[in-house]
Write an enzyme that holds these catalytic residues in place. Structure first.
Site, PDB file in Angstrom:
ATOM      1  N   GLU A  50      12.908  -6.258 -13.863  1.00  0.00           N
ATOM      2  CA  GLU A  50      13.435  -7.554 -13.432  1.00  0.00           C
ATOM      3  C   GLU A  50      13.613  -7.531 -11.908  1.00  0.00           C
ATOM      4  O   GLU A  50      14.357  -6.701 -11.382  1.00  0.00           O
ATOM      5  CB  GLU A  50      14.788  -7.757 -14.109  1.00  0.00           C
ATOM      6  CG  GLU A  50      15.368  -9.129 -13.900  1.00  0.00           C
ATOM      7  CD  GLU A  50      16.720  -9.265 -14.588  1.00  0.00           C
ATOM      8  OE1 GLU A  50      17.526  -8.313 -14.530  1.00  0.00           O
ATOM      9  OE2 GLU A  50      16.953 -10.318 -15.184  1.00  0.00           O
TER      10      GLU A  50
ATOM     11  N   CYS B 298      18.497 -15.009 -15.488  1.00  0.00           N
ATOM     12  CA  CYS B 298      18.105 -14.022 -16.496  1.00  0.00           C
ATOM     13  C   CYS B 298      16.868 -14.495 -17.247  1.00  0.00           C
ATOM     14  O   CYS B 298      16.028 -13.702 -17.642  1.00  0.00           O
ATOM     15  CB  CYS B 298      19.252 -13.766 -17.464  1.00  0.00           C
ATOM     16  SG  CYS B 298      19.979 -15.274 -18.093  1.00  0.00           S
TER      17      CYS B 298
ATOM     18  N   LYS C 154      36.598 -10.709 -15.863  1.00  0.00           N
ATOM     19  CA  LYS C 154      36.252 -10.020 -14.621  1.00  0.00           C
ATOM     20  C   LYS C 154      35.003 -10.651 -14.015  1.00  0.00           C
ATOM     21  O   LYS C 154      33.894 -10.451 -14.500  1.00  0.00           O
ATOM     22  CB  LYS C 154      35.986  -8.526 -14.859  1.00  0.00           C
ATOM     23  CG  LYS C 154      36.051  -7.771 -13.531  1.00  0.00           C
ATOM     24  CD  LYS C 154      35.281  -6.476 -13.507  1.00  0.00           C
ATOM     25  CE  LYS C 154      33.913  -6.574 -12.907  1.00  0.00           C
ATOM     26  NZ  LYS C 154      33.774  -7.227 -11.610  1.00  0.00           N
TER      27      LYS C 154
ATOM     28  N   GLU D 292      21.171  -1.866 -16.336  1.00  0.00           N
ATOM     29  CA  GLU D 292      21.758  -0.580 -15.936  1.00  0.00           C
ATOM     30  C   GLU D 292      23.265  -0.599 -16.178  1.00  0.00           C
ATOM     31  O   GLU D 292      23.830   0.332 -16.749  1.00  0.00           O
ATOM     32  CB  GLU D 292      21.512  -0.296 -14.432  1.00  0.00           C
ATOM     33  CG  GLU D 292      20.058  -0.168 -14.030  1.00  0.00           C
ATOM     34  CD  GLU D 292      19.335  -1.516 -14.037  1.00  0.00           C
ATOM     35  OE1 GLU D 292      19.942  -2.528 -13.657  1.00  0.00           O
ATOM     36  OE2 GLU D 292      18.153  -1.549 -14.456  1.00  0.00           O
ATOM     37  N   THR D 293      23.918  -1.674 -15.741  1.00  0.00           N
ATOM     38  CA  THR D 293      25.373  -1.740 -15.927  1.00  0.00           C
ATOM     39  C   THR D 293      25.701  -1.855 -17.411  1.00  0.00           C
ATOM     40  O   THR D 293      26.671  -1.256 -17.884  1.00  0.00           O
ATOM     41  CB  THR D 293      25.968  -2.945 -15.160  1.00  0.00           C
ATOM     42  OG1 THR D 293      25.462  -2.942 -13.839  1.00  0.00           O
ATOM     43  CG2 THR D 293      27.469  -2.879 -15.117  1.00  0.00           C
ATOM     44  N   GLY D 294      24.888  -2.602 -18.134  1.00  0.00           N
ATOM     45  CA  GLY D 294      25.115  -2.754 -19.574  1.00  0.00           C
ATOM     46  C   GLY D 294      25.147  -1.402 -20.274  1.00  0.00           C
ATOM     47  O   GLY D 294      25.988  -1.152 -21.132  1.00  0.00           O
TER      48      GLY D 294
ATOM     49  N   GLY E  16      25.142  -9.112 -17.613  1.00  0.00           N
ATOM     50  CA  GLY E  16      24.776  -8.503 -16.339  1.00  0.00           C
ATOM     51  C   GLY E  16      23.492  -7.719 -16.493  1.00  0.00           C
ATOM     52  O   GLY E  16      22.703  -7.964 -17.413  1.00  0.00           O
TER      53      GLY E  16
ATOM     54  N   GLU F 186      24.620  -9.253 -22.966  1.00  0.00           N
ATOM     55  CA  GLU F 186      23.606 -10.215 -22.489  1.00  0.00           C
ATOM     56  C   GLU F 186      23.014  -9.633 -21.217  1.00  0.00           C
ATOM     57  O   GLU F 186      23.648  -9.670 -20.158  1.00  0.00           O
ATOM     58  CB  GLU F 186      24.251 -11.583 -22.189  1.00  0.00           C
ATOM     59  CG  GLU F 186      24.928 -12.245 -23.381  1.00  0.00           C
ATOM     60  CD  GLU F 186      23.960 -12.718 -24.457  1.00  0.00           C
ATOM     61  OE1 GLU F 186      22.736 -12.640 -24.267  1.00  0.00           O
ATOM     62  OE2 GLU F 186      24.458 -13.153 -25.505  1.00  0.00           O
TER      63      GLU F 186
HETATM   64  P1  NAD Z   1      25.555  -6.408 -12.591  1.00  0.00           P
HETATM   65  O1  NAD Z   1      25.207  -5.653 -13.806  1.00  0.00           O
HETATM   66  O2  NAD Z   1      25.449  -5.756 -11.279  1.00  0.00           O
HETATM   67  O3  NAD Z   1      27.060  -6.943 -12.685  1.00  0.00           O
HETATM   68  C1  NAD Z   1      27.502  -7.735 -13.766  1.00  0.00           C
HETATM   69  C2  NAD Z   1      29.005  -7.582 -13.885  1.00  0.00           C
HETATM   70  O4  NAD Z   1      29.296  -6.234 -14.240  1.00  0.00           O
HETATM   71  C3  NAD Z   1      29.762  -7.849 -12.594  1.00  0.00           C
HETATM   72  O5  NAD Z   1      30.983  -8.462 -12.889  1.00  0.00           O
HETATM   73  C4  NAD Z   1      29.994  -6.459 -12.056  1.00  0.00           C
HETATM   74  O6  NAD Z   1      31.118  -6.357 -11.202  1.00  0.00           O
HETATM   75  C5  NAD Z   1      30.245  -5.709 -13.347  1.00  0.00           C
HETATM   76  N1  NAD Z   1      30.048  -4.273 -13.241  1.00  0.00           N
HETATM   77  C6  NAD Z   1      29.319  -3.571 -12.339  1.00  0.00           C
HETATM   78  N2  NAD Z   1      29.415  -2.240 -12.582  1.00  0.00           N
HETATM   79  C7  NAD Z   1      30.204  -2.115 -13.664  1.00  0.00           C
HETATM   80  C8  NAD Z   1      30.673  -1.014 -14.410  1.00  0.00           C
HETATM   81  N3  NAD Z   1      30.342   0.232 -14.071  1.00  0.00           N
HETATM   82  N4  NAD Z   1      31.473  -1.257 -15.478  1.00  0.00           N
HETATM   83  C9  NAD Z   1      31.808  -2.504 -15.844  1.00  0.00           C
HETATM   84  N5  NAD Z   1      31.396  -3.598 -15.157  1.00  0.00           N
HETATM   85  C10 NAD Z   1      30.599  -3.397 -14.093  1.00  0.00           C
HETATM   86  O7  NAD Z   1      24.692  -7.751 -12.659  1.00  0.00           O
HETATM   87  P2  NAD Z   1      24.595  -8.877 -11.542  1.00  0.00           P
HETATM   88  O8  NAD Z   1      23.753  -8.333 -10.446  1.00  0.00           O
HETATM   89  O9  NAD Z   1      25.948  -9.418 -11.246  1.00  0.00           O
HETATM   90  O10 NAD Z   1      23.820 -10.035 -12.340  1.00  0.00           O
HETATM   91  C11 NAD Z   1      22.451 -10.055 -12.470  1.00  0.00           C
HETATM   92  C12 NAD Z   1      22.037  -9.500 -13.817  1.00  0.00           C
HETATM   93  O11 NAD Z   1      22.665 -10.217 -14.860  1.00  0.00           O
HETATM   94  C13 NAD Z   1      20.552  -9.645 -14.057  1.00  0.00           C
HETATM   95  O12 NAD Z   1      20.071  -8.470 -14.652  1.00  0.00           O
HETATM   96  C14 NAD Z   1      20.468 -10.808 -15.047  1.00  0.00           C
HETATM   97  O13 NAD Z   1      19.321 -10.821 -15.854  1.00  0.00           O
HETATM   98  C15 NAD Z   1      21.698 -10.581 -15.840  1.00  0.00           C
HETATM   99  N6  NAD Z   1      22.081 -11.821 -16.529  1.00  0.00           N
HETATM  100  C16 NAD Z   1      21.878 -11.897 -17.875  1.00  0.00           C
HETATM  101  C17 NAD Z   1      22.183 -13.077 -18.534  1.00  0.00           C
HETATM  102  C18 NAD Z   1      21.962 -13.216 -20.018  1.00  0.00           C
HETATM  103  O14 NAD Z   1      22.501 -14.132 -20.589  1.00  0.00           O
HETATM  104  N7  NAD Z   1      21.200 -12.344 -20.653  1.00  0.00           N
HETATM  105  C19 NAD Z   1      22.701 -14.163 -17.826  1.00  0.00           C
HETATM  106  C20 NAD Z   1      22.895 -14.035 -16.454  1.00  0.00           C
HETATM  107  C21 NAD Z   1      22.582 -12.846 -15.804  1.00  0.00           C
END
Ligand code: NAD
Length: 495
Positions: A385, A284, A175, A231-233, A228, A250
């Protein structure tokens, strides 16, 4: 605009009724139309992945056959590298120099690497156990794995996850972020052309709010690998808890860059610019907090600001551009809100802090590289962040103080130490609460090394042997060799 982005389910490209326009963040213009999955398509994708794992040929292919399939993805990415770089740049606003020389070749390299190494990583272990029995520990595929990726490295992070998950013999549902699905769909075409059996790889796109719970809570999904925001995690953790499944998380970061008096100033300044302003700070592992030892603080700050002002903002598809736009206007507003709040509470903006006035950039989501000082550690901007081109610079005096500052946030993804004293640097690296510590470098990811954070940056690893093994499960097989069986087992009831 005639670029379409369908879903890929059970070996078929599917258009759905619900569409979303995909925007180029450099221009604000629509560049494609993507189909969104509903619960119906989520069902189809889970069923297809489950069927392909439970009854399809994929889990039974030999390691050599699997290697060939994985290698074909690497070849397909390289054969389409130019087009993929353009697409990623138009979809994310990442400068074309970055996508051409980093994202796309690194994506292919991860598949090449995994193809060459996974068989050695999978070795089964014979174990000597007491008594008359044999035992072995085998690593096997987990089953159906959902891979959820963010918009900041759409292709690269998808490839990190796919390479390990597929090499381990799983079937997957990828996804992408609904903002950046274009290269994931191109990858689906490459995988389709490589002749993967139907259902082994499925790509479905929609907002997480719409399909996330359905995907992560379903009993037929054995594992979720999520990258991601924090919050979403946390939501994904909740959904997945309903059926207790294996997870990789992650999440975000608030990484610290520690710069000691004995560094070569130019090297430290140049690298610190890269470590926060690359990809517009939407990394990230962005080093969003710089701590400089007092002896060089003034010189460092003066040089850092002078060079930050020279960073060339521009349309992302121009090879001269050093910084492109943020992903959306909403993301830019979030960044501006953090800065405004910090200013109101005493923070000083020494450079940037505003939208550039250049006419060529007026329709995109650009923001100037921004440096703040005098920001209290209790402020949101110092703890959370920001995910934009914004850095806080502070002074420190002793190594212990530097470590305490680095460890003072809830995240623990990465850190940098700049010093010629390698014994000091290695000592500090041990004390830093982060999954990766770079000494005198930044951002070097190696396919050989497991990557992942501590604390609220998540758990689990991607890449390397340890990252690969995350996508497998261990099983014990014990064979009794005594003629009469074990007394405890055979005669407990005395029959
Ligand atoms: P996000 O959490 O908004 O979205 C990440 C993914 O989760 C997307 O595919 C999104 O559609 C999906 N998503 C959103 N709501 C969801 C839900 N309720 N259930 C399941 N999936 C859902 O993050 P973003 O804005 O796309 O990316 C930026 C974030 O990602 C930053 O916090 C960054 O630090 C983090 N990130 C972490 C790493 C790492 O390796 N630690 C690498 C890259 C990015």
């Amino acid at each position: 605009m005639n670029l379409k982005c369908p879903l890929y389910i059970n070996g078929q490209f599917i258009e759905t009724a619900e569409k979303q326009n995909i925007i180029n963040p450099s221009t604000g213009k629509v560049i494609a139309e993507s189909s969104h999955a509903s619960v119906k398509e989520v069902e189809l994708a889970i069923s297809a992945a489950r069927e392909a794992f439970d009854h399809g040929p994929w889990p039974h292919f030999s390691l050599a056959e699997r290697k060939e399939f994985i290698s074909k993805i690497a070849q397909g990415i390289l054969a389409n590298a130019g087009e993929l770089a353009q697409l990623e740049t138009h979809n994310t606003g990442k400068p074309i120099k970055e996508t051409t020389f980093m994202d796309i070749p690194s994506s292919a390299k991860t598949f090449e690497f995994m193809a060459d190494n996974f068989a050695a990583y999978l070795h089964n272990e014979k174990v000597n156990i007491p008594e008359d029995a044999q035992a072995k520990i085998v690593s096997e595929a987990i089953g159906v794995v959902v891979l959820i990726v963010p918009w900041n490295y759409p292709l690269l992070i998808a490839c990190w996850k796919l390479a390990s998950a597929l090499a381990a013999g799983n079937t997957v549902i990828l996804k992408p972020s609904s903002l950046t699905p274009l290269t994931a769909l191109e990858l689906a075409k490459i995988i389709h052309q490589a002749g993967f059996p139907a259902g082994v790889v499925n790509v479905i796109n929609a907002t997480g709010a719409k399909i996330g719970e359905h995907l992560c809570a379903d009993k037929r999904v054995d594992m979720v690998s999520f990258t991601g925001s924090n919050e979403t995690g946390k939501q994904v953790l909740q959904y997945s808890s309903k059926n207790v499944k294996k997870l990789i998380m992650e999440l975000g970061g608030k990484s610290a860059n520690l710069i000691f008096n004995d560094v070569d100033l130019d090297v430290a300044v140049n690298s610190s610019l890269t470590s926060i302003f690359l990809n517009q700070g939407q990394m990230c592992t962005a080093m969003s907090r710089i701590f400089v030892q007092e002896g060089i603080y003034d010189n460092f700050l003066a040089s850092f600001i002078e060079k930050a002002k020279r960073i060339k903002l521009g349309l992302a598809d121009n090879f001269e551009t050093q910084m492109g736009p943020l992903i959306t206007d909403a993301q830019r507003k979030k960044v501006i809100a953090y800065i405004d709040k910090a200013k109101a509470e005493g923070g000083q903006v020494l450079c940037g802090g505003k939208i550039p006035e250049d006419a060529e950039l007026k329709n995109g989501y650009f923001f100037e590289p921004t440096v703040l000082v005098d920001v209290g550690a209790h402020l949101h901007i110092a703890k959370e962040e920001v995910f934009g081109p914004v850095v806080l610079v502070h002074k420190f005096s002793s190594p212990d103080e530097a470590v305490a500052l680095a460890n003072s946030v809830d995240f623990g993804l990465a850190a940098c130490i700049w010093s010629k004293d390698l014994s000091l640097a290695q000592d500090l690296a041990k004390k830093i609460n982060a999954g990766t510590v770079w000494i005198n470098t930044y951002g070097m990811f190696y396919n050989q090394l497991p990557y992942g954070g501590f604390k609220q940056s998540g758990f689990g690893k991607e890449l390397g042997r340890h990252g690969f093994l995350e996508y497998t499960r261990l099983k014990n097989i014990i064979i009794d060799q005594s003629q009469a069986g074990k007394p405890l087992v055979n005669y407990w009831y005395g029959f």
